[in-house]
Design a protein around this motif. Structure first.
Motif, mmCIF file in Angstrom:
data_model
loop_
_atom_site.group_PDB
_atom_site.id
_atom_site.type_symbol
_atom_site.label_atom_id
_atom_site.label_comp_id
_atom_site.label_asym_id
_atom_site.label_seq_id
_atom_site.Cartn_x
_atom_site.Cartn_y
_atom_site.Cartn_z
ATOM 1 N N PRO A 1 9.295 4.267 -1.415
ATOM 2 C CA PRO A 1 8.074 4.970 -1.011
ATOM 3 C C PRO A 1 6.813 4.455 -1.696
ATOM 4 N N GLU A 2 6.976 3.735 -2.778
ATOM 5 C CA GLU A 2 5.824 3.244 -3.523
ATOM 6 C C GLU A 2 5.333 1.873 -3.063
ATOM 7 N N MET A 3 5.979 1.268 -2.066
ATOM 8 C CA MET A 3 5.571 -0.059 -1.602
ATOM 9 C C MET A 3 4.134 -0.029 -1.117
ATOM 10 N N GLU B 1 0.500 10.827 11.606
ATOM 11 C CA GLU B 1 0.050 11.743 12.668
ATOM 12 C C GLU B 1 1.221 12.455 13.337
ATOM 13 N N LYS B 2 2.350 11.775 13.465
ATOM 14 C CA LYS B 2 3.533 12.374 14.088
ATOM 15 C C LYS B 2 4.293 13.281 13.125
ATOM 16 N N GLY B 3 3.858 13.314 11.870
ATOM 17 C CA GLY B 3 4.519 14.159 10.882
ATOM 18 C C GLY B 3 5.802 13.565 10.331
ATOM 19 N N LEU B 4 5.978 12.258 10.480
ATOM 20 C CA LEU B 4 7.194 11.598 10.012
ATOM 21 C C LEU B 4 7.075 11.117 8.571
ATOM 22 N N VAL B 5 5.835 10.881 8.146
ATOM 23 C CA VAL B 5 5.553 10.387 6.800
ATOM 24 C C VAL B 5 4.380 11.191 6.259
ATOM 25 N N LYS B 6 4.436 11.485 4.963
ATOM 26 C CA LYS B 6 3.283 12.124 4.321
ATOM 27 C C LYS B 6 2.845 11.260 3.157
ATOM 28 N N LEU B 7 1.570 11.369 2.832
ATOM 29 C CA LEU B 7 1.012 10.600 1.728
ATOM 30 C C LEU B 7 1.065 11.426 0.453
ATOM 31 N N TYR C 1 4.405 6.717 0.220
ATOM 32 C CA TYR C 1 4.604 7.129 1.616
ATOM 33 C C TYR C 1 5.993 7.766 1.686
ATOM 34 N N ILE C 2 6.012 9.077 1.811
ATOM 35 C CA ILE C 2 7.249 9.832 1.706
ATOM 36 C C ILE C 2 7.698 10.308 3.083
#
Length: 120
Positions: free
Chosen positions: A21-23, A48-54, A68-69
């Motif tokens: 997630p830190e890449m 935007e799709k809610g698949l990843v959060k910052l 990027y989680i």
């Protein structure tokens, strides 16, 4: 065709982010085989799709870096994309295997006696 490429890119990015997630965007772009601008577009779409959060990457010296989680929804989407990707690749493999067998038959050779290009 474009949809498959987009799905493959989303799959690769989600897969990379799950383990790393830190890449940075530059590292992700290189690993996924897309431009940094293209990756930025993909990340925005995934957020935007809610698949990843910052999230802030607290271990970084540069506090502007983000992690990027994958969200729960993102993990479920990655699993679905993994199944679709694997199914498509198996179909491609079977088609390639059939073509190799046909070429071997045309040459009158046995698959076990062909060069290192033979898939096993």
């Amino acid at each position: 065709m474009r949809t498959k490429l987009q799905e493959d890119t989303h799959f690769r990015v989600l897969r990379l982010l799950q383990d790393n997630p830190e890449m940075s965007q530059r590292e992700l772009a290189k690993a996924a085989g897309v431009s940094v601008g293209g990756l930025h577009y993909v990340l925005n779409a995934l957020v935007e799709k809610g698949l990843v959060k910052l999230g802030n990457f607290t271990a970084a010296k540069d506090k502007r870096r983000y992690a990027y989680i994958l969200t729960t929804k993102g993990m479920a989407k990655k699993a679905a994309l993994t199944r679709a990707f694997l199914t498509r690749k198996m179909e491609e493999y079977e088609a390639l295997r059939a073509e190799i067998d046909a070429l071997n038959a045309e040459l009158g050779t046995d698959a076990s006696h062909t060069s290192e290009l033979t898939l096993k």
